[in-house]
Design an enzyme around this catalytic site. Structure first.
Site, PDB file in Angstrom:
ATOM      1  N   ILE A  13      11.075  -0.314 -56.368  1.00 41.88           N
ATOM      2  CA  ILE A  13      10.034  -1.544 -56.599  1.00 41.88           C
ATOM      3  C   ILE A  13       8.924  -1.124 -56.931  1.00 41.88           C
ATOM      4  O   ILE A  13       8.142  -2.061 -57.418  1.00 41.88           O
ATOM      5  CB  ILE A  13       9.812  -2.319 -54.992  1.00 41.88           C
ATOM      6  CG1 ILE A  13       9.541  -1.760 -53.945  1.00 41.88           C
ATOM      7  CG2 ILE A  13      11.290  -3.328 -54.922  1.00 41.88           C
ATOM      8  CD1 ILE A  13       9.275  -2.458 -52.899  1.00 41.88           C
ATOM      9  N   GLY A  14       8.588   0.101 -57.276  1.00 41.05           N
ATOM     10  CA  GLY A  14       7.441   0.350 -57.718  1.00 41.05           C
ATOM     11  C   GLY A  14       7.302   2.001 -57.813  1.00 41.05           C
ATOM     12  O   GLY A  14       7.645   2.696 -57.154  1.00 41.05           O
ATOM     13  N   LYS A  62       8.209   4.335 -49.111  1.00 44.13           N
ATOM     14  CA  LYS A  62       7.431   5.052 -49.758  1.00 44.13           C
ATOM     15  C   LYS A  62       7.923   6.595 -49.746  1.00 44.13           C
ATOM     16  O   LYS A  62       8.092   7.096 -48.843  1.00 44.13           O
ATOM     17  CB  LYS A  62       5.930   5.031 -49.581  1.00 44.13           C
ATOM     18  CG  LYS A  62       5.218   5.955 -50.443  1.00 44.13           C
ATOM     19  CD  LYS A  62       3.434   5.973 -50.321  1.00 44.13           C
ATOM     20  CE  LYS A  62       3.041   4.673 -50.681  1.00 44.13           C
ATOM     21  NZ  LYS A  62       3.061   4.420 -52.374  1.00 44.13           N
ATOM     22  N   ASP A  74      -8.233   5.273 -52.002  1.00 47.64           N
ATOM     23  CA  ASP A  74      -7.620   4.879 -52.988  1.00 47.64           C
ATOM     24  C   ASP A  74      -7.625   3.469 -53.275  1.00 47.64           C
ATOM     25  O   ASP A  74      -6.456   3.169 -53.516  1.00 47.64           O
ATOM     26  CB  ASP A  74      -6.437   5.768 -53.263  1.00 47.64           C
ATOM     27  CG  ASP A  74      -5.903   5.729 -54.705  1.00 47.64           C
ATOM     28  OD1 ASP A  74      -6.533   5.276 -55.659  1.00 47.64           O
ATOM     29  OD2 ASP A  74      -4.295   5.929 -54.917  1.00 47.64           O
TER      30      ASP A  74
END
Length: 224
Positions: free
Chosen positions: A19-20, A42, A135
């Site tokens: 998805i990313g 992740k 970030d």
């Protein structure tokens, strides 16, 4: 490497789809088998584990972030390492990221009040706990179906930074504070600067500075 994980299992988590993807990690939708819930996973590149102390720092940092209890910090459910692949399991949010939100068109000012207040509150809480994001950008602000906002990827920049040698600067140049661009010690103000850049982009539809290269962009944040 990334697509090879689809259909595979990391611990209790069966990978469903990507998805990313970013420079340092790939995110998948997955199903946690023991309680049958959908999560986001992740996955960090296995190459990071060439440094034997990386996983120890990874665990220490993620454990710290996992104890941040705030309604608008994305919860971490689990983390680990399987066959040399470090991963983090997080809450899955169907609304996507604020970066995707922006690509669909510029939001009206009245739609910004709620998510930006929520993110500012989450940052304030984390700073009180001594944790700096490092970030902050639209891609790390996730949304649910009701446009509630959640900060993700807390502390990951720091653990990645500690694994790299030389003068590499971890972060995203377009949103980076001057002191971070200079490689100086950071405190909460660096995150506040980045939040200001995010707000600027949400209001105007563009980043405050543009340049041909990441280094040139960093120099604009430092000098202009």
């Amino acid at each position: 490497m990334a697509d090879d994980l689809i259909g595979k299992t990391l611990g209790q988590f069966k990978i469903i789809e990507e998805i990313g993807r970013g420079g340092m990690a790939t995110v998948y939708r997955a199903r946690q088998s023991n309680i049958n819930r959908v999560v986001a996973i992740k996955v960090l590149p296995p190459t990071l584990l060439h440094d034997p102390s990386f996983y120890e720092r990874f665990v220490r940092e993620v454990d710290l972030v996992a104890h941040l209890e705030h309604p608008h910090i994305l919860p971490i459910y689990d983390y680990g390492e399987v066959d040399g692949t470090p991963y983090i399991a997080m809450r899955y949010l169907a609304g996507g990221s604020m970066a995707q939100w922006l690509r669909r068109g510029l939001p009206s000012l009245d739609k910004l009040t709620k998510p930006m207040t929520q993110i500012a509150s989450a940052l304030d809480y984390a700073h009180q706990q001594g944790v700096i994001h490092r970030d902050l950008k639209p891609g790390n602000i996730l949304l649910d179906e009701n446009d509630n906002a959640y900060l993700s990827d807390f502390g990951i920049a720091r653990v990645l930074d500690s694994n790299l040698t030389g003068s590499a600067i971890i972060g995203t140049p377009a949103y980076m504070s001057p002191e971070q661009a200079n490689g100086r010690p950071l405190d909460a103000r660096s995150d506040i600067y980045s939040l200001g850049v995010v707000l600027f982009e949400l209001i105007t539809g563009q980043e405050p500075y543009e340049a041909e290269t990441p280094v040139a962009l960093l120099l604009k944040h430092i000098n202009e």
